[in-house]
Design an enzyme around this catalytic site. Structure first.
Site, PDB file in Angstrom:
ATOM      1  N   GLY A  72       0.803  -1.211   0.000  1.00 25.19           N
ATOM      2  CA  GLY A  72       0.000   0.000   0.000  1.00 25.19           C
ATOM      3  C   GLY A  72       0.835   1.258   0.000  1.00 25.19           C
ATOM      4  O   GLY A  72       0.472   2.259  -0.642  1.00 25.19           O
ATOM      5  N   THR A 239      10.120  -7.245 -12.395  1.00 24.31           N
ATOM      6  CA  THR A 239       9.452  -8.515 -12.679  1.00 24.31           C
ATOM      7  C   THR A 239       8.313  -8.749 -11.694  1.00 24.31           C
ATOM      8  O   THR A 239       8.489  -8.617 -10.483  1.00 24.31           O
ATOM      9  CB  THR A 239      10.461  -9.679 -12.575  1.00 24.31           C
ATOM     10  OG1 THR A 239      11.513  -9.456 -13.515  1.00 24.31           O
ATOM     11  CG2 THR A 239       9.788 -11.006 -12.877  1.00 24.31           C
ATOM     12  N   CYS A 327       2.540   1.170  12.370  1.00 23.40           N
ATOM     13  CA  CYS A 327       3.790   1.790  11.938  1.00 23.40           C
ATOM     14  C   CYS A 327       4.370   2.706  13.013  1.00 23.40           C
ATOM     15  O   CYS A 327       5.532   3.092  12.933  1.00 23.40           O
ATOM     16  CB  CYS A 327       3.559   2.598  10.657  1.00 23.40           C
ATOM     17  SG  CYS A 327       2.939   1.608   9.282  1.00 23.40           S
TER      18      CYS A 327
END
Length: 386
Positions: A72, A239, A327
């Site tokens: 996110g 990738t 966080c």
């Protein structure tokens, strides 16, 4: 150690078995690089394309409008920086709110500090709600982007995105939403929301950590932030993480299919938890909007208690919770969200977020309601916060 009661689903969720099973082949026999033209590569490309179709169906958009990212936070960064730099010649004014996730706030601060963008950080009311009229007053002829989260990660308040979109669309101002907490919990139809860019993170809805989504409405200017190969239609080099992309799409599809029943069940448990805490814990205060809130979010402040100590006390009984954003849980500083809601610092330091998920049932809620009042009372007597 008592059985674990996990009430921190806003921080992360376990990978559900169906998702794990869907991912397994792409760790083994279908390990090809999606950019390769031989059969192994084509198998991987087909898996990516199928996942993109699945995500697009849930969001009500075109498959070409979906970009797979690592999380996110990357999706927020790509949306805000990508749009800001692409539109820089038209204007340099961005509007956001004071209660956004740090992935949004720090990105806006970075644009201010190093590239001369002007950012307006709008206040919210004491429920954490943005007034669209406040936003309208902040608009200028140089405003190019508005970023308002769908639902707050700490207090669960759901923002009036449709009303905001209706203000911005006639002015041709882009609207981005950090919808990370809405994944698996709310309807995510991008046209109903009226957004131009939308960010999601897989590990909030039972997919693995390390994979995310950015929806970009067709025609939205976006300057890539990673240079390299031409993956994701040239918008995000690197990738593709095939097993994780497959896992995310599977998890999002299952969450959308189950949303009516899961939302009703979770809301019932949430309301039982909120009512019980307010009834049994003196000095408890619900934070966030009383009704316009995530179905799985119950967040509180407790007078005379320090949040970190409360978490440790609950952990002794096997209850996993948070003081707010995962966080920032290592910091004793009061949450920026609660500060923006004008909650006094001494109360904000005693915050607790309980976020529910698939593993929770009524017995676990009742057990939490048995433990929490005593934990608060003990802390108030031993380590009172003044």
């Amino acid at each position: 150690m008592p059985d674990t009661i996990y009430l921190d689903h806003a921080a992360t969720t376990p990978v559900r078995p169906e998702v794990f099973e869907a991912m397994l082949p792409y760790f083994g026999g279908h390990y090809g690089n999606p950019s390769s033209i031989y059969s192994l590569g084509r198998d991987a490309r087909q898996a990516i394309d199928g996942a993109r179709d699945t995500v697009a169906a849930v969001l009500g958009c075109r498959a070409a409008e979906i970009i797979f990212t690592s999380c996110g936070s990357e999706s927020d960064n790509l949306a805000i920086k990508g749009a800001a730099f692409a539109l820089r010649e038209r204007g340099t004014h961005i509007i956001t709110t004071q209660i956004e996730h740090h992935a949004v706030l720090h990105t806006c601060e970075w644009l201010e500090r190093y590239f001369g963008f002007e950012v307006t950080y709008l206040p919210v009311d004491d429920h954490g709600m943005l007034d669209p009229a406040e936003l309208e007053r902040a608009l200028t002829d140089r405003t190019i982007l508005v970023s308002v989260m769908l639902a707050n990660n700490e207090v669960g308040t759901i923002q009036p995105l449709r009303a905001i979109a209706d203000l911005l669309r006639p002015r041709r101002i882009l609207l981005h939403t950090d919808a990370v907490q809405g994944g698996g919990a709310l309807e995510l139809d991008v046209n109903a929301l009226g957004v131009d860019l939308l960010s999601l993170s897989g590990h909030k809805f039972y997919a693995p950590k390390g994979v995310g989504v950015l929806y970009v409405r067709q025609g939205t200017p976006l300057l890539p932030q990673l240079q390299g190969g031409g993956q994701e239609r040239g918008r995000r080099a690197g990738t593709e993480n095939v097993p994780y992309v497959v896992g995310l799409a599977t998890a999002l599809r299952l969450a959308a299919e189950e949303l009516p029943s899961s939302s009703a069940q979770t809301t019932s448990l949430r309301d039982r938890l909120i009512a019980g805490v307010l009834e049994r814990v003196p000095g408890a205060r619900l934070t966030g909007h009383p009704t316009s809130r995530l179905p799985n979010n119950a967040s509180f402040t407790f007078d005379g208690v320090e949040g970190e100590s409360l978490l440790l006390s609950l952990d002794q009984f096997g209850i996993c919770a948070s003081t707010g954003s995962a966080c920032t849980s290592g910091s004793l500083e009061a949450s920026h969200v609660l500060k923006a809601m004008q909650i006094p610092v001494q109360l904000a330091q005693g915050s607790l977020r309980l976020s529910l998920g698939k593993s929770n049932d009524q017995d676990q809620i009742d057990r939490t309601l048995e433990v929490l009042p005593g934990a608060v009372e003990r802390l108030r007597s031993v380590l009172p916060v003044r």
